[in-house]
Design a protein around this motif. Structure first.
Motif, PDB file in Angstrom:
ATOM      1  N   ALA A 116       5.616  -7.189  -2.335  1.00  0.00           N
ATOM      2  CA  ALA A 116       6.385  -6.166  -1.625  1.00  0.00           C
ATOM      3  C   ALA A 116       7.218  -5.317  -2.587  1.00  0.00           C
ATOM      4  N   GLU A 117       7.769  -5.940  -3.634  1.00  0.00           N
ATOM      5  CA  GLU A 117       8.586  -5.197  -4.595  1.00  0.00           C
ATOM      6  C   GLU A 117       7.763  -4.118  -5.301  1.00  0.00           C
ATOM      7  N   GLN A 118       6.551  -4.475  -5.722  1.00  0.00           N
ATOM      8  CA  GLN A 118       5.689  -3.491  -6.381  1.00  0.00           C
ATOM      9  C   GLN A 118       5.307  -2.385  -5.410  1.00  0.00           C
ATOM     10  N   LEU A 119       4.987  -2.755  -4.194  1.00  0.00           N
ATOM     11  CA  LEU A 119       4.604  -1.762  -3.193  1.00  0.00           C
ATOM     12  C   LEU A 119       5.762  -0.788  -2.945  1.00  0.00           C
ATOM     13  N   LEU A 120       6.985  -1.311  -2.875  1.00  0.00           N
ATOM     14  CA  LEU A 120       8.157  -0.460  -2.686  1.00  0.00           C
ATOM     15  C   LEU A 120       8.313   0.509  -3.859  1.00  0.00           C
ATOM     16  N   ALA A 121       8.173   0.009  -5.072  1.00  0.00           N
ATOM     17  CA  ALA A 121       8.277   0.880  -6.251  1.00  0.00           C
ATOM     18  C   ALA A 121       7.222   1.984  -6.194  1.00  0.00           C
ATOM     19  N   MET A 122       6.010   1.649  -5.782  1.00  0.00           N
ATOM     20  CA  MET A 122       4.939   2.643  -5.689  1.00  0.00           C
ATOM     21  C   MET A 122       5.238   3.679  -4.605  1.00  0.00           C
ATOM     22  N   LYS A 123       5.838   3.241  -3.499  1.00  0.00           N
ATOM     23  CA  LYS A 123       6.196   4.166  -2.417  1.00  0.00           C
ATOM     24  C   LYS A 123       7.281   5.143  -2.881  1.00  0.00           C
ATOM     25  N   VAL A 124       8.260   4.640  -3.636  1.00  0.00           N
ATOM     26  CA  VAL A 124       9.320   5.513  -4.154  1.00  0.00           C
ATOM     27  C   VAL A 124       8.732   6.504  -5.162  1.00  0.00           C
ATOM     28  N   LEU A 125       7.846   6.045  -6.028  1.00  0.00           N
ATOM     29  CA  LEU A 125       7.216   6.940  -6.996  1.00  0.00           C
ATOM     30  C   LEU A 125       6.440   8.042  -6.279  1.00  0.00           C
ATOM     31  N   ALA A 126       5.664   7.676  -5.259  1.00  0.00           N
ATOM     32  CA  ALA A 126       4.865   8.669  -4.528  1.00  0.00           C
ATOM     33  C   ALA A 126       5.782   9.652  -3.802  1.00  0.00           C
TER      34      ALA A 126
END
Length: 188
Positions: free
Chosen positions: A118-128
């Motif tokens: 979930a942490e990686q997914l959150l980081a990817m969502k913020v980047l996008a």
């Protein structure tokens, strides 16, 4: 004749049926496959916050590409899926990831499905940080709630663990500020 504007939605049950079908075809062909799924498919299957997704953002392990392509074509036909139902464009943003932090989502006899934590997914969502109709904001909101992130410092720590902080631009900063507001915090 691309039907990219006509991509049918896949809900959680349909996604699971597709993966079961893929596994059966892989088994028939004595092929093992590992797939990592990202984005809307995870939010649909794991977090139940979306009724459906239009595509499966994924990366495949190395395998017999001709045979896999044939199996994917069979799957597309069988489930009446439009072109673009498999989206490997996720490979581009993954180039920015400092580390992949995957965990097993589901294991079949010949198919193993992985997902980022979930942490990686959150980081990817913020980047996008894409504007609507993309669901990055809603997804980030749910992930922050799920991870109990209550401060901008905590969010930036998660982001920095996976993506270089140098990639934070104005779009991402505004995204974070509004995310904090929606969560009920002052993240200026």
């Amino acid at each position: 004749m691309a039907k990219s504007n006509d991509i049918g939605l896949m809900d959680k049950n349909k996604l699971l049926r597709i993966f079961e079908y893929l596994n059966a075809r892989l088994k028939e062909n004595q092929l093992q496959l590992e797939i990592t799924i990202y984005g809307g498919s995870i939010m649909t299957m794991v977090y139940d916050n979306r009724p459906a997704t239009k595509d499966i953002d994924c990366v495949f392990s190395e395998t017999n590409s001709k045979l896999l392509e044939h199996i994917l074509d069979l799957t597309q036909f069988t489930f009446n899926l439009s072109d673009g139902w498999i989206n490997e464009e996720i490979k581009e943003p993954l180039k920015s990831i400092l580390k992949e932090d995957k965990e097993t989502y589901k294991i079949y006899s010949n198919l193993k499905i992985l997902k980022p934590r979930a942490e990686q997914l959150l980081a990817m969502k913020v980047l996008a940080a894409r504007p609507e109709p993309a669901k990055d904001f809603i997804d980030a909101y749910i992930l922050c709630r799920d991870l109990n992130i209550t401060t901008k410092t905590e969010l930036l720590k998660v982001f920095g663990d996976y993506i270089p902080l140098t990639l934070l631009g104005e779009r991402q900063m505004n995204f974070i500020k509004y995310l904090g507001e929606d969560l009920g915090y002052d993240w200026k």
